[in-house]
Write an enzyme that holds these catalytic residues in place. Sequence first.
Site, short mmCIF file in Angstrom:
data_model
loop_
_atom_site.label_atom_id
_atom_site.label_comp_id
_atom_site.label_asym_id
_atom_site.label_seq_id
_atom_site.Cartn_x
_atom_site.Cartn_y
_atom_site.Cartn_z
N LEU A 143 54.23 45.32 44.38
CA LEU A 143 53.28 44.83 45.39
C LEU A 143 53.63 43.42 45.85
O LEU A 143 53.32 43.04 46.98
CB LEU A 143 51.86 44.85 44.83
CG LEU A 143 51.30 46.21 44.41
CD1 LEU A 143 49.96 46.03 43.70
CD2 LEU A 143 51.14 47.12 45.63
N GLY A 144 54.25 42.66 44.96
CA GLY A 144 54.61 41.28 45.30
C GLY A 144 55.46 40.65 44.22
O GLY A 144 55.55 41.16 43.10
N PHE B 267 56.88 33.67 38.56
CA PHE B 267 56.54 34.12 37.21
C PHE B 267 57.07 35.53 36.94
O PHE B 267 57.26 35.92 35.80
CB PHE B 267 55.02 34.12 37.04
CG PHE B 267 54.31 34.94 38.09
CD1 PHE B 267 53.78 34.33 39.21
CD2 PHE B 267 54.19 36.31 37.96
CE1 PHE B 267 53.15 35.08 40.18
CE2 PHE B 267 53.55 37.06 38.92
CZ PHE B 267 53.03 36.44 40.05
N GLY B 268 57.29 36.34 37.96
CA GLY B 268 57.69 37.74 37.77
C GLY B 268 57.20 38.58 38.93
O GLY B 268 57.28 38.17 40.08
N VAL C 252 54.23 41.71 40.58
CA VAL C 252 52.98 42.45 40.51
C VAL C 252 53.28 43.87 40.95
O VAL C 252 53.82 44.09 42.04
CB VAL C 252 51.88 41.84 41.41
CG1 VAL C 252 50.61 42.69 41.34
CG2 VAL C 252 51.57 40.41 40.99
N LYS D 94 50.17 42.53 36.67
CA LYS D 94 50.90 41.28 36.83
C LYS D 94 51.86 41.16 35.65
O LYS D 94 51.42 41.07 34.50
CB LYS D 94 49.90 40.11 36.86
CG LYS D 94 50.44 38.78 37.33
CD LYS D 94 49.27 37.81 37.49
CE LYS D 94 49.69 36.47 38.07
NZ LYS D 94 48.54 35.57 38.25
N ASP E 61 41.45 26.07 43.35
CA ASP E 61 42.52 26.40 44.30
C ASP E 61 42.03 27.50 45.26
O ASP E 61 42.77 28.44 45.54
CB ASP E 61 43.78 26.85 43.55
CG ASP E 61 45.01 26.86 44.46
OD1 ASP E 61 45.00 26.16 45.50
OD2 ASP E 61 45.98 27.58 44.15
#
Length: 410
Positions: A26-27, A31-32, A34, A49, A143
């Site tokens: 998905l994305g 960090f890695g 999803v 995730k 955020d």
Amino acid sequence: MVRKEEEKQKKEKGMQLGKYELGRTLGEGNFGKVKLAKNIETGQPFAVKILEKNRIIDLKITDQIKREIATLKLLKHPNVVRLHEVLASKSKIYMVLEYVTGGELFDRIASKGKLPEAEGRKMFQQLIDGVSYCHSKGVFHRDLKLENVLVDAKGNIKISDFGLSALPQHFRDDGLLHTTCGSPNYVAPEILSNRGYDGATSDIWSCGVILYVILTGYLPFDDRNLAVLYQKIFKGDAQVPKWLSPGAKNMIKRILDPNPVTRITTADIKTDEWFKLDYTPMDSAEEQDDVYIDDAAFSIQEADVSERKIRFTSNHSMSDLLEKIEDIVTEMGFRVQKRNGKFQVIQEHRGKKSSGSLSVATEVFEISPSLYVVELRKSYGDSSAYRQLCTKLSNDLGVPSSPGLLATEV
């Protein structure tokens, strides 16, 4: 090379993780990845995730990831992305999250432009519901922005990405938060002043920026030049379009109040006549089960990696700052190169880059006549020497009421 990548993706796509089967990506981020996942027993979709432990170590974000998991574990509300469980392998952490089909609110605004006021108000009502619920649990997002607000298939919003969130234990003795974070266009002016801030009121400011973008299609404070952007936010002088309804204009002005003491609160927002139009409060989902977290999730070793960019605020004049920075770094054994009002702080052994070398770019921005931001950016070199330099400069030159590093970015 391309064939190897395709084979790797096919292998990952059919991978099974406990009761979940992983699907398409998905994305992707630092960090890695999803990935879309399906519960093999029920067919229910989830977003997983996948965090690479090595990347977490390299980026020095172990505490940030732990904080995100601890935060999401507390939150069970229809307008907040739900964490279902956390699994782990030797090299990866898997966060099994609620799958939100509609994508980011940012993409919706970017592709379709501003929303009709009634639709925008409905999203804002849900945003305030989710944010006030988080605040009631002692969680402050820090955020909030369009990219961190997801939209489901029914058009309902879900707040996501709590990596920068604050819990009660992050407050100092004065009851205020002192770490500057968040995205520049959405950050509250009191955060920039570095005198401590209330997490609830700063979140409300960010909600005001989101409301402004939802109803107009553009940001209230924007500039490519960071110093000019800071000045605009600090003044809080947003130009509210005349074609908005009186109720919407009043709401935006009361939220984007640069004074956090007089800024409207979530309680007052909920009693506002414009806000209450067609308002149906969302109830929290406290009856849901506890989150399962695998004990192996954080069996990782920390590495000594320092941040690349650091900012702090100062009350010294521009000329004083430039002079004092040069004096301090020279005393510490660095040499200074000046160019176009910027410093390059350099420490090299025998004129060559080596394990003990360091190069840091230094720039000063004026926010107001009595407030400046000093930005330090490491080009290359020794992390411990860089951290030592940053700490010395911020302690000697930072705002006296709140010395220390103001913001860090990897």
